[in-house]
Write a protein that holds these residues in place. Structure first.
Motif, PDB file in Angstrom:
ATOM      1  N   LEU A   1       0.824  -1.206   0.000  1.00 32.26           N
ATOM      2  CA  LEU A   1       0.000   0.000   0.000  1.00 32.26           C
ATOM      3  C   LEU A   1       0.859   1.257   0.000  1.00 32.26           C
ATOM      4  O   LEU A   1       0.549   2.231  -0.674  1.00 32.26           O
ATOM      5  CB  LEU A   1      -0.928   0.001   1.214  1.00 32.26           C
ATOM      6  N   TYR A   2       1.970   1.245   0.747  1.00 31.28           N
ATOM      7  CA  TYR A   2       2.760   2.455   0.932  1.00 31.28           C
ATOM      8  C   TYR A   2       4.036   2.493   0.095  1.00 31.28           C
ATOM      9  O   TYR A   2       4.876   3.379   0.287  1.00 31.28           O
ATOM     10  CB  TYR A   2       3.132   2.601   2.412  1.00 31.28           C
ATOM     11  N   ALA A   3       4.196   1.562  -0.843  1.00 28.46           N
ATOM     12  CA  ALA A   3       5.446   1.474  -1.584  1.00 28.46           C
ATOM     13  C   ALA A   3       5.744   2.728  -2.408  1.00 28.46           C
ATOM     14  O   ALA A   3       6.892   3.001  -2.719  1.00 28.46           O
ATOM     15  CB  ALA A   3       5.429   0.247  -2.500  1.00 28.46           C
ATOM     16  N   GLY A   4       4.738   3.515  -2.780  1.00 26.46           N
ATOM     17  CA  GLY A   4       4.984   4.729  -3.552  1.00 26.46           C
ATOM     18  C   GLY A   4       5.371   5.931  -2.723  1.00 26.46           C
ATOM     19  O   GLY A   4       5.727   6.984  -3.271  1.00 26.46           O
ATOM     20  N   ASP A   5       5.302   5.822  -1.399  1.00 26.42           N
ATOM     21  CA  ASP A   5       5.643   6.924  -0.510  1.00 26.42           C
ATOM     22  C   ASP A   5       7.156   7.153  -0.555  1.00 26.42           C
ATOM     23  O   ASP A   5       7.932   6.220  -0.338  1.00 26.42           O
ATOM     24  CB  ASP A   5       5.207   6.572   0.914  1.00 26.42           C
ATOM     25  N   PRO A   6       7.635   8.376  -0.848  1.00 26.17           N
ATOM     26  CA  PRO A   6       9.084   8.614  -0.900  1.00 26.17           C
ATOM     27  C   PRO A   6       9.785   8.402   0.440  1.00 26.17           C
ATOM     28  O   PRO A   6      10.997   8.228   0.471  1.00 26.17           O
ATOM     29  CB  PRO A   6       9.199  10.073  -1.370  1.00 26.17           C
ATOM     30  N   THR A   7       9.034   8.399   1.552  1.00 29.03           N
ATOM     31  CA  THR A   7       9.641   8.134   2.860  1.00 29.03           C
ATOM     32  C   THR A   7       9.556   6.655   3.237  1.00 29.03           C
ATOM     33  O   THR A   7       9.871   6.277   4.367  1.00 29.03           O
ATOM     34  CB  THR A   7       8.943   8.957   3.959  1.00 29.03           C
ATOM     35  N   PHE A   8       9.142   5.833   2.285  1.00 29.05           N
ATOM     36  CA  PHE A   8       8.902   4.415   2.525  1.00 29.05           C
ATOM     37  C   PHE A   8      10.097   3.728   3.180  1.00 29.05           C
ATOM     38  O   PHE A   8       9.956   2.971   4.141  1.00 29.05           O
ATOM     39  CB  PHE A   8       8.570   3.749   1.195  1.00 29.05           C
ATOM     40  N   PHE A   9      11.299   3.958   2.668  1.00 31.68           N
ATOM     41  CA  PHE A   9      12.484   3.269   3.166  1.00 31.68           C
ATOM     42  C   PHE A   9      13.025   3.891   4.450  1.00 31.68           C
ATOM     43  O   PHE A   9      14.002   3.405   5.002  1.00 31.68           O
ATOM     44  CB  PHE A   9      13.581   3.254   2.101  1.00 31.68           C
ATOM     45  N   GLU A  10      12.410   4.952   4.905  1.00 30.52           N
ATOM     46  CA  GLU A  10      12.869   5.615   6.132  1.00 30.52           C
ATOM     47  C   GLU A  10      11.940   5.302   7.301  1.00 30.52           C
ATOM     48  O   GLU A  10      12.382   4.840   8.344  1.00 30.52           O
ATOM     49  CB  GLU A  10      12.929   7.130   5.903  1.00 30.52           C
ATOM     50  N   ARG A  11      10.658   5.539   7.110  1.00 28.57           N
ATOM     51  CA  ARG A  11       9.749   5.495   8.247  1.00 28.57           C
ATOM     52  C   ARG A  11       9.380   4.087   8.687  1.00 28.57           C
ATOM     53  O   ARG A  11       9.020   3.873   9.841  1.00 28.57           O
ATOM     54  CB  ARG A  11       8.484   6.295   7.948  1.00 28.57           C
ATOM     55  N   PHE A  12       9.485   3.081   7.786  1.00 24.88           N
ATOM     56  CA  PHE A  12       9.090   1.744   8.181  1.00 24.88           C
ATOM     57  C   PHE A  12      10.067   1.099   9.158  1.00 24.88           C
ATOM     58  O   PHE A  12       9.744   0.093   9.784  1.00 24.88           O
ATOM     59  CB  PHE A  12       8.906   0.851   6.950  1.00 24.88           C
ATOM     60  N   PHE A  13      11.252   1.672   9.279  1.00 22.43           N
ATOM     61  CA  PHE A  13      12.207   1.134  10.240  1.00 22.43           C
ATOM     62  C   PHE A  13      12.444   2.075  11.410  1.00 22.43           C
ATOM     63  O   PHE A  13      13.392   1.885  12.168  1.00 22.43           O
ATOM     64  CB  PHE A  13      13.533   0.805   9.551  1.00 22.43           C
ATOM     65  N   GLN A  14      11.605   3.090  11.542  1.00 19.17           N
ATOM     66  CA  GLN A  14      11.694   3.903  12.747  1.00 19.17           C
ATOM     67  C   GLN A  14      11.299   3.042  13.938  1.00 19.17           C
ATOM     68  O   GLN A  14      10.275   2.356  13.916  1.00 19.17           O
ATOM     69  CB  GLN A  14      10.773   5.123  12.635  1.00 19.17           C
ATOM     70  N   PRO A  15      12.110   3.037  15.004  1.00 19.63           N
ATOM     71  CA  PRO A  15      11.830   2.155  16.137  1.00 19.63           C
ATOM     72  C   PRO A  15      10.532   2.525  16.843  1.00 19.63           C
ATOM     73  O   PRO A  15      10.216   3.698  17.020  1.00 19.63           O
ATOM     74  CB  PRO A  15      13.044   2.357  17.055  1.00 19.63           C
ATOM     75  N   ASP A  16       9.772   1.507  17.234  1.00 18.72           N
ATOM     76  CA  ASP A  16       8.571   1.708  18.021  1.00 18.72           C
ATOM     77  C   ASP A  16       8.873   1.351  19.477  1.00 18.72           C
ATOM     78  O   ASP A  16       9.708   0.485  19.748  1.00 18.72           O
ATOM     79  CB  ASP A  16       7.431   0.836  17.500  1.00 18.72           C
ATOM     80  N   THR A  17       8.215   2.015  20.394  1.00 15.14           N
ATOM     81  CA  THR A  17       8.432   1.771  21.819  1.00 15.14           C
ATOM     82  C   THR A  17       7.224   1.063  22.409  1.00 15.14           C
ATOM     83  O   THR A  17       6.089   1.272  21.978  1.00 15.14           O
ATOM     84  CB  THR A  17       8.669   3.097  22.566  1.00 15.14           C
ATOM     85  N   TYR A  18       7.477   0.225  23.401  1.00 11.28           N
ATOM     86  CA  TYR A  18       6.420  -0.531  24.065  1.00 11.28           C
ATOM     87  C   TYR A  18       6.540  -0.336  25.576  1.00 11.28           C
ATOM     88  O   TYR A  18       7.052  -1.207  26.289  1.00 11.28           O
ATOM     89  CB  TYR A  18       6.519  -2.014  23.700  1.00 11.28           C
ATOM     90  N   PRO A  19       6.105   0.821  26.076  1.00 14.29           N
ATOM     91  CA  PRO A  19       6.237   1.086  27.511  1.00 14.29           C
ATOM     92  C   PRO A  19       5.280   0.267  28.367  1.00 14.29           C
ATOM     93  O   PRO A  19       5.412   0.240  29.594  1.00 14.29           O
ATOM     94  CB  PRO A  19       5.931   2.579  27.614  1.00 14.29           C
ATOM     95  N   GLY A  20       4.310  -0.387  27.762  1.00 10.62           N
ATOM     96  CA  GLY A  20       3.370  -1.210  28.509  1.00 10.62           C
ATOM     97  C   GLY A  20       2.050  -0.532  28.798  1.00 10.62           C
ATOM     98  O   GLY A  20       1.048  -1.203  29.067  1.00 10.62           O
ATOM     99  N   ASP A  21       1.999   0.794  28.767  1.00  6.63           N
ATOM    100  CA  ASP A  21       0.767   1.520  29.027  1.00  6.63           C
ATOM    101  C   ASP A  21      -0.116   1.548  27.776  1.00  6.63           C
ATOM    102  O   ASP A  21       0.336   1.317  26.650  1.00  6.63           O
ATOM    103  CB  ASP A  21       1.073   2.948  29.475  1.00  6.63           C
TER     104      ASP A  21
END
Length: 459
Positions: free
Chosen positions: A241-261
């Motif tokens: 779905l997002y392959a045409g987004d120019p930020t595709f190769f950047e934002r998909f590997f931005q780390p996500d956090t799981y604080p538990g809340d």
């Protein structure tokens, strides 16, 4: 840097697209490889290599820094040996932040010397538009953007430019597209953003051939609202779905956090665009054609579980807004009875922290846009200028997409994204000769099994 309020999913009007999180080191490189095949039975596989380099200078003067971002696609030429390069929104940027301002505030001047696909209208990728303002340009489409971000608000102004063929005078002329907008934090966690644009795409080719010099002015606006509670909820794996987004190769590997809340976010947006195209019922005249789009993006996170929901509506005229027209530069006939595309997606994933692995499942149902074509047959509009003509008496039917997805983070230096998909599109057709030798549309098998695999290394 955009204000923290504008992180996912509304992200930005300032800078137009989510910028990668600044690296601690002054130089960061990313190498990515994407292998994609929407239908393994057709042999239409695609491989793409992407290279990116971000450089940040030390402070040049009090509060002033410079940045350069190089982003390129590399592919093999037709002879199998030559390598071609395609720009992906490379930019130079000057940032200024007075010592009394917060880290999220500042003034930025950005130059996009080759392509300006990172400057656009809309917010969520499926309903963005004007990534390329001039479809008949004869060269590159550079852009300049000035943005200012403060604690509770931000504004930007940008201009794109390109040489466009003037079919009446038979020469190239310089055309400009203007974009402007801003965002406001109404209350903590609640924000609004607005964009507006105006451009002139040049003369209508068909009218120019008749000696008529009518041009195609475009006006449009996008309005978005976002609410967030708790930590940001990152992107799901939805590569096709997002392959045409120019930020595709950047934002998909931005780390996500799981604080538990518990954490959640919701964004709602709408776009309205008007452009004057050749009247299908009177080819000597132009008439204004409206296009509309809307999207709702909801996300929640509890512990290591995430749930994403995305729904959008795009009218047939909106799908063709950047083409523009169908046929080119021609508005839909008043008798076309064009109907909008409506789509809904629900996905969930779970993060196994010890392994760095996040598997997930996704389901999407889409009722595609359509209109009445020649001989009263229904024409399904899958994407800009991509159609299927249905057999006589048939109507459009929903498209079902199912995916199994996975994200695997290999520390801070590498990552893998993968998805296996099954798409059932009962609107797919081809042409075969009937008993009288006349080509007629017939349905083809609706099912397609595909995959996407993205590998990235960071240095």
């Amino acid at each position: 840097m955009p204000h923290p309020l504008l992180t996912l999913p509304l992200l930005l009007c300032l800078g137009q697209a989510p910028e990668p999180t600044p690296a601690e080191t002054p130089v960061q490189a990313r190498l990515s490889f994407l292998a994609a095949d929407e239908d393994v039975d057709t042999g239409s596989s695609l491989t793409t290599f992407h290279a990116a380099l971000d450089v940040r200078t030390p402070e040049l003067a009090s509060g002033l820094r410079a940045e350069a971002a190089l982003s390129l696609f590399l592919s093999t030429g037709s002879n199998g040996q030559a390598v071609t390069f395609r720009d992906n929104g490379s930019a130079f940027r000057l940032r200024y932040r007075p010592s009394t301002w917060d880290a999220s505030e500042g003034l930025a001047l950005s130059v996009f010397p080759l392509s300006a696909t990172r400057l656009y209208m809309g917010f969520s990728y499926p309903v963005t538009w004007e990534r390329q303002s001039f479809p008949r340009r004869t060269g590159s489409e550079p852009a300049l953007e000035l943005s200012l971000s403060r604690r509770q608000w931000s504004v930007f102004a940008a201009a794109k430019s390109a040489s466009v063929l003037h079919d009446l005078e038979l020469n190239d002329e310089r055309r400009y597209a203007l974009l402007a907008g801003g965002s406001l934090e109404v209350t903590p966690g609640l924000g609004l953003a607005l964009k507006a644009t105006h451009l002139d795409r040049g003369v209508v080719p068909n009218l120019a051939n008749q000696g008529i010099g009518e041009s195609v002015p475009v006006y449009g606006a996008s309005l978005g609202a976002s609410w967030r509670r708790g930590a940001p909820v990152g992107n799901n794996v939805d590569l096709s779905l997002y392959a045409g987004d120019p930020t595709f190769f950047e934002r998909f590997f931005q780390p996500d956090t799981y604080p538990g809340d518990f954490a959640a976010s919701v964004s709602l947006e709408g776009s309205l665009v008007s452009q004057r195209l050749q009247d299908a019922d009177d080819f000597t005249r132009l008439r204004s054609e409206l296009g509309q789009a809307a999207a709702l993006d909801a996300r929640l996170k509890q512990g290591f579980f995430r749930l994403h929901a995305l729904a959008w509506l795009r009218t047939a005229t909106f799908l063709q807004v950047d083409a523009p027209g169908f046929p080119p530069y021609v508005a839909f006939s008043r008798d076309a009875a064009a109907r909008a595309e409506v789509s809904g997606t629900l996905s969930g994933d779970y993060h196994f922290q010890a392994l760095g692995l996040t598997p997930g499942l996704l389901a999407r149902v889409t009722l595609p846009a359509d209109f009445v074509g020649v001989a009263g047959r229904i024409v399904v509009l899958h994407a800009p200028s991509q159609i299927s003509i249905l057999p006589e008496g048939e109507e459009r039917r929903p498209v079902l997409t199912l995916k199994a997805t996975a994200r695997w983070d290999l520390g801070a230096i590498a990552g893998v994204l993968a998805e296996v998909s099954y798409v059932r599109d009962p609107n797919r057709t081809t042409f075969e000769d009937d008993d009288t030798g006349v080509a007629q549309p017939v349905f083809v098998p609706p099912g397609a099994l595909g995959f996407n695999l993205l590998l990235q290394a960071r240095f």
